[in-house]
Design a protein around this motif. Sequence first.
Motif, PDB file in Angstrom:
ATOM      1  N   THR A 184      -1.067  -6.619  -1.668  1.00  0.00           N
ATOM      2  CA  THR A 184      -0.496  -7.399  -0.566  1.00  0.00           C
ATOM      3  C   THR A 184      -1.313  -8.672  -0.374  1.00  0.00           C
ATOM      4  O   THR A 184      -0.767  -9.773  -0.292  1.00  0.00           O
ATOM      5  N   ASN A 218      -3.328  -3.752   1.794  1.00  0.00           N
ATOM      6  CA  ASN A 218      -3.529  -3.329   0.422  1.00  0.00           C
ATOM      7  C   ASN A 218      -3.967  -4.536  -0.422  1.00  0.00           C
ATOM      8  O   ASN A 218      -3.643  -5.684  -0.108  1.00  0.00           O
ATOM      9  N   GLY A 261       0.815  -1.219   0.000  1.00  0.00           N
ATOM     10  CA  GLY A 261       0.000   0.000   0.000  1.00  0.00           C
ATOM     11  C   GLY A 261       0.842   1.261   0.000  1.00  0.00           C
ATOM     12  O   GLY A 261       0.388   2.323  -0.404  1.00  0.00           O
TER      13      GLY A 261
HETATM   14  C1  LIG Z   1      -2.859   9.590   2.518  1.00  0.00           C
HETATM   15  C2  LIG Z   1      -2.700   8.128   2.383  1.00  0.00           C
HETATM   16  C3  LIG Z   1      -3.302   7.466   1.340  1.00  0.00           C
HETATM   17  C4  LIG Z   1      -3.173   6.101   1.211  1.00  0.00           C
HETATM   18  N1  LIG Z   1      -3.775   5.496   0.183  1.00  0.00           N
HETATM   19  C5  LIG Z   1      -3.684   4.152   0.068  1.00  0.00           C
HETATM   20  C6  LIG Z   1      -4.340   3.478  -0.974  1.00  0.00           C
HETATM   21  O1  LIG Z   1      -4.990   4.099  -1.817  1.00  0.00           O
HETATM   22  N2  LIG Z   1      -4.252   2.134  -1.035  1.00  0.00           N
HETATM   23  C7  LIG Z   1      -3.554   1.442  -0.112  1.00  0.00           C
HETATM   24  O2  LIG Z   1      -3.519   0.231  -0.201  1.00  0.00           O
HETATM   25  N3  LIG Z   1      -2.916   2.054   0.885  1.00  0.00           N
HETATM   26  C8  LIG Z   1      -2.964   3.386   1.001  1.00  0.00           C
HETATM   27  N4  LIG Z   1      -2.338   4.006   2.043  1.00  0.00           N
HETATM   28  C9  LIG Z   1      -1.610   3.182   3.019  1.00  0.00           C
HETATM   29  C10 LIG Z   1      -2.573   2.659   4.058  1.00  0.00           C
HETATM   30  O3  LIG Z   1      -2.698   3.610   5.095  1.00  0.00           O
HETATM   31  C11 LIG Z   1      -2.098   1.385   4.715  1.00  0.00           C
HETATM   32  O4  LIG Z   1      -0.814   1.581   5.183  1.00  0.00           O
HETATM   33  C12 LIG Z   1      -2.117   0.213   3.797  1.00  0.00           C
HETATM   34  O5  LIG Z   1      -3.380   0.034   3.239  1.00  0.00           O
HETATM   35  C13 LIG Z   1      -1.737  -0.998   4.578  1.00  0.00           C
HETATM   36  O6  LIG Z   1      -1.655  -2.097   3.732  1.00  0.00           O
HETATM   37  P1  LIG Z   1      -0.282  -2.831   3.433  1.00  0.00           P
HETATM   38  O7  LIG Z   1       0.410  -3.044   4.736  1.00  0.00           O
HETATM   39  O8  LIG Z   1      -0.717  -4.059   2.787  1.00  0.00           O
HETATM   40  O9  LIG Z   1       0.473  -1.912   2.550  1.00  0.00           O
HETATM   41  C14 LIG Z   1      -2.435   5.374   2.156  1.00  0.00           C
HETATM   42  C15 LIG Z   1      -1.824   6.057   3.195  1.00  0.00           C
HETATM   43  C16 LIG Z   1      -1.954   7.408   3.318  1.00  0.00           C
HETATM   44  C17 LIG Z   1      -1.296   8.097   4.438  1.00  0.00           C
END
Ligand SMILES: Cc1cc2nc3c(=O)[nH]c(=O)nc-3n(C[C@H](O)[C@H](O)[C@H](O)COP(=O)(O)O)c2cc1C
Lengths: 438, 778, 170
Positions: free
Chosen positions: A218, A215, A61
């Motif tokens: 992931t 995500n 993500g």
């Molecule tokens: C402003 C912002 C936007 C985000 N947008 C997304 C997004 O569109 N898709 C996503 O998977 N994670 C996004 N993230 C990260 C998520 O907060 C989160 O860390 C993530 O979904 C965790 O999944 P992962 O550990 O599999 O990466 C974003 C984070 C921030 C701070």
Amino acid sequence: MPRLVSHPDEVKVVSKRFGQGAANIDKYIELGGYEAIRKCLAQGPDWVIEEMKASNLRGRGGAGFPTGMKWSFVPKQSAKPKYVLINGDESEPGTCKDHLIFLHDPHSVIEGTIIAGLAIGSKMGFIYLRGEYRYLLEIMEKAVADAYAKGFLGKNIFGTDTEFQIITQSGAGAYEVGEESALMESLEGKRGVPRIKPPFPAVVGLYGGPTVINNAETIATVPHVINMGGTAFAAIGSPRNGGTRLFGISGHIERPGVYELPMGYNLKKMIYDVAGGVRGGRTLKAVVPGGSSTPVLLPEEIENLGMDFDQVGKAGSMLGSGGVVVIDDQTCIVEFALRTISFYQHESCGWCIPCREGTDWLKKSLTRFHAGFGTAKDIDNIRYLAENMMGRTFCPLGDAAAMPTLGFVKKFRKEFEDHLDGKPCPFAKHGAPELTIV
Amino acid sequence: MADVTFTVDGKKLTAPAGTLLIEACRKAGIEIPAFCYYPGLSLQAACRMCVVRQEKVPKLQTACTTTVAEGQVFTTDSPEIAQARKATIELLLGNHPLDCPVCDAGGECELQDMTFKYGAGESLMVDAKRHREEQQWSPAVFYDRPRCILCYRCTRVCGEGMDVWALGVQNRGVTSVISPDGGDQLDCEQCGMCIDICPVGALTSGSYRYKTRPWEMNHVSTVCTHCADGCKVTLGIRQSTNGAEIIRADNRDKSGINGDFLCAKGRFGFDFVENPERLTAPLVRNHEGKLEPTTWEHAFRVAGAKLKEIRDTRGGAAIGVIGSNRTTNEENYLLQKFARTVLRTSNIDHERTTDYVSFARAMAGHPGKSASLRDISAAPAILLIGGDPTAEHPLLAWTIRTNVRLNRARLYVANETQIKLERQAKAALRLPAGGYASLTKFLSRTDSKINDPAFRDALLAEENLVVIFGAEFRGSGVDELVNWGLSRPNVRFAYLGDYSNSRGAADMGLLPDRLPGYVPVSTHDAFADEYPGMPHTIGLNQPQMLSSAAGGSLQALLIIGANPLEIDTFDPASLKGKFVVVTDMFLTQTAAVADVVFPAASLYEKTGTVTNTYGDIQLVRKAADTPGIKPDFEILVKLAASMDTNVKSLVPFGKTGVKVDLGQSRGAQMGEADRHAIWLTAQGLEPRVSPFDPLAILDEIERLVPSYKLDRVNLFGGNDIHTEPGFVPVSALTSSGPDVVRPSHNGLFTSGTLGRYSKGIADLQRHQAEVKQEAVAG
Amino acid sequence: MTAETMSIFSPKVAARFDALVEKYPVRRSALVPMLLYAQDEIGYLSDAVIAEVAQRIGITELDVRNVATYYSMLRFKPAGKYNVQVCTNISCMLRGAYDVFEKFQEELGIGHKGVTSDGVFSLEEVECIGACCWAPAIQVNYDFHDDLTPESVSGILAQYRQKSEGQNNA
Ligand SMILES: Cc1cc2nc3c(=O)[nH]c(=O)nc-3n(C[C@H](O)[C@H](O)[C@H](O)COP(=O)(O)O)c2cc1C
Ligand code: SF4
Ligand code: FES
């Protein structure tokens, strides 16, 4: 329809079923689908978490948090129900990989979600897609319905006494909702404003219950990790960065597209060999390595740069969402910076002062600057403001806006200076872009 | 929670684990700036002003959300932190208009203060600021978005605090705005809490805006004159051409039983004071039968001579006295003393909104069983029977909500109809019509008319309970309920009446059968010594007096700050030939038929004490001044004098009761008198400068009314002091005619006769009627 | 009168909403998708839509507005039957999105957030729509069109115009 690309250097793990009709559940099964979950049901949650830890899979993500570790933080006992929440909000400019997963391999998301649920002891998962992805939501909904029909979801999944339900959900246009706690708020029917942390979602998340948020990529990777074994998956990538990743290359590139490459793959090779080099044989000016919020890199900075979380971090940027944006020498960096900050200004949820006001101010300054009415003091102000947003905002969106801005100002100060004193943008074909979005 | 020790700026501090750092610091005198943090409301971490550095943590942390734990080390003041705060202010100022010179908040604006403190004075922003037209949401509330810093205090105080939820946040990012529930209109209780809680000038008050600059006002803290909850209120006063004018009301210093709470009446309902219909000269009926302005001397002469004549020829019993629910304790005390010792009548009463007499009797001999408002704010469990505090006792409703929200108090509601406070209730019991009569039996498990054993079981499981009830219980009904409670451990009571000093009127003996402190008039003890010549027979109550005046033997009525003719289905013409003296602020129905009318001061124009319905006594301070008026206290003293009464026997001025002499008798110089006054105040003693000083009578009240043990230091310091109703020997009391009790049922925008003279309240009432109508029309 | 007969939505959508609010552990979770589906049917979030959604979820209209105004896909005024959303974010911008946007403006004779006088089209400049690798991309309602050039604009518009006329004739 999004065009699929391919290159011999690719290692197709997550994308291996792309283009093969795997949205059909029978086809998915034929291609080895729903095997991993059976294995997990047989082996139990602790085993799953150990495999995930061994895989060195890090969140796709953006933040790159180790997935196995994230799952292990969820308390075993909980008075409130636990949840799995799949983040398919994919809104970071430069990023369109989850798009392809939902389109070509929706069942891998479902299977991964069930595995995550099993690992943490949850009975319910949510798959949240951004509102714009309506056609993909319909594909996901069909896939979920098919999985229910086969008994892969429901009260007794795969004939066991394990229960797991999946609910699909649509957003309605908000980048910030991709932030995990804002995502939970949105799913609870509220404004997409992030929550105060701690408590972290693993302890108090959706509806107050412990929640794992991953995500979509992931989670789609998870069945493959289980199938090939954590250690084998880890071996594909670089140290502490297991496996492959879907890199989306866009911008001034000859063959844009989503390529699956091992973690640590050289960025220069990615641009020149895999994606065919800068479009029209032009010269590379800069690269945004991991989505619009990651600081820009200069050609000399990518020479020996392996694309994994640690190496890109060391180079002063971030791997982020894996969206590589290639910029050629005919591009105005001021305009690019302006378009980038406009996005964050539009998407700031407005909760905290530094982000809400900072993005607006930066956008105003850069708009004026690009129109040729900047002063030398503006350049310092932009830098000062961006520096003062960094690390001070309620959630990382403020950083996501400040970081690239700082990068542009620091690395292209000369180009900013070339815009001073009423000089027209040296690159503009038709003046300043008309930024109509407010 | 156990105490932990942590370090802030090199100082070792101790606080219970889990305390918010910002609170721990404030207690220790370490100031941490904050816009969004507001004690008692939910946490936001939105303004980022409170950032501090915590050792071993990479990013600056917000003190408003950080909870303290053992061994933590914080820095709250360093160049890095000052810079972070300065930058945040600079960012805010990017879009914030710098219209401080014309902004209502200028001079008391938190943003202004912070800018001053952190030195973000230089304007970095050269681009146009975002503009939006100002909106008027109601007669009381204006919203100026450009000034709004989005701290979300208003939305929280409206939602969490008031449980009204009339304010929301709409749009996103820099286009975010605070929005009212009715589109561009506020449909709410119009309490105005949002205005006062706003740290800047974004929400401004319809009644205050553009009137003055804060530094041009003096601030006088006194007590609201409207309902019986007795909110402490700070009045902003400005000298005007003809006196001192009240410009606004709030309680921003959060002192007193109401903290920063005020309802619409308290906040906007002070303007009756300057209503043009205000009486400003005494009126005497002339030969043509018309009321005609005259001098005070003449009015006193006419009133005094006639009252004296009637007393001397027909006897005191031919005179009736009706007192007020809004006059001070001192005035009420003086009035009954005047009635009993000067007029020599027992015909004295007031408009009774609840049966305090029965309550006092039931509580007699059980000290410690009456609940003050502070007790209610901390009670672990509350049983609320009848009434609708949200409308009739706004502060009580606020106190209960706050207690439920912050302390998880358990509220039980028993009511014949659904009330809003049930939203905070753990359990609600719906009583059948007429069910209050059966409630005590139900609670004692001897009644089968009410069937909700779960409610009773939960309630009876409470080990510490405050029971709040009102005029639904009278006479023996009060005894039964109180006796049920007294038979259980740890039950305390609060009894609800309706006006700002109804309780004080009853406590001070504005009753035909009770002396101050509910002592029966037949008693021949201390009062007999102090009140030589007082009648010991029971007099007429208010309805009896009126009918006797209309057709019977009563020859004269002295009515102080009351309007009995409005409430009674009474033909004013029937008073023809009777002598009626009225003191009031306005020419009410009653004043209109009087022979002599004295223009009286309102509660905001005098000094004294009042007792709220819970028995909490507070100091009233003179704030405004209207030329031509006098406080009732002074009117009574002068009326007595005009009847050739020795004033010293009425007010213990220069009598044994006086402990101090300010030097007048010795011809002291001015300076000496002032020094005495300072010394006396420091000693907690009140300076008595003349017989018109109502506080001169406090000693006597204290002496004769044992429950009024007034801790002067606290009283004059502006604190509330709780009294006990139950000091009278049980045997001495019988019931006092519960039939004369008439609850007023004043709501959020009504306040007896007084409310209609407040334009502020009338406007709000009209506005609310209109928005409701629009909502129905769609 | 039942809720259905009172509904401003078609029986199909009303039935969908009935199911939607029951689907989640908490009723309110249906809010954001419900608003989007409501908009799909009615065209925008009218006062009546907001009132009915509020009533279905069991929250105040103010609360619905607080949420609805947060999300950029939700609108409070009618758009065209076909809402053309041109992404001009970085990946698209680099590949000529502004030229495409300009072309749409020219062809339709309207600007950002404009609606054609016949109500068939509306135009919007939008943020990244997740089609960066196939840039420049647009969405017409929910359909993606990618790899665009200014030359492809008239073809796309013709396609929808035809669709619109076909529906009108049917
Ligand atoms: C402003 C912002 C936007 C985000 N947008 C997304 C997004 O569109 N898709 C996503 O998977 N994670 C996004 N993230 C990260 C998520 O907060 C989160 O860390 C993530 O979904 C965790 O999944 P992962 O550990 O599999 O990466 C974003 C984070 C921030 C701070
Ligand atoms: S009317 Fe009652 S609740 Fe309102 S401010 Fe006055 S005393 Fe307080
Ligand atoms: S007071 Fe802590 S962020 Fe506002």
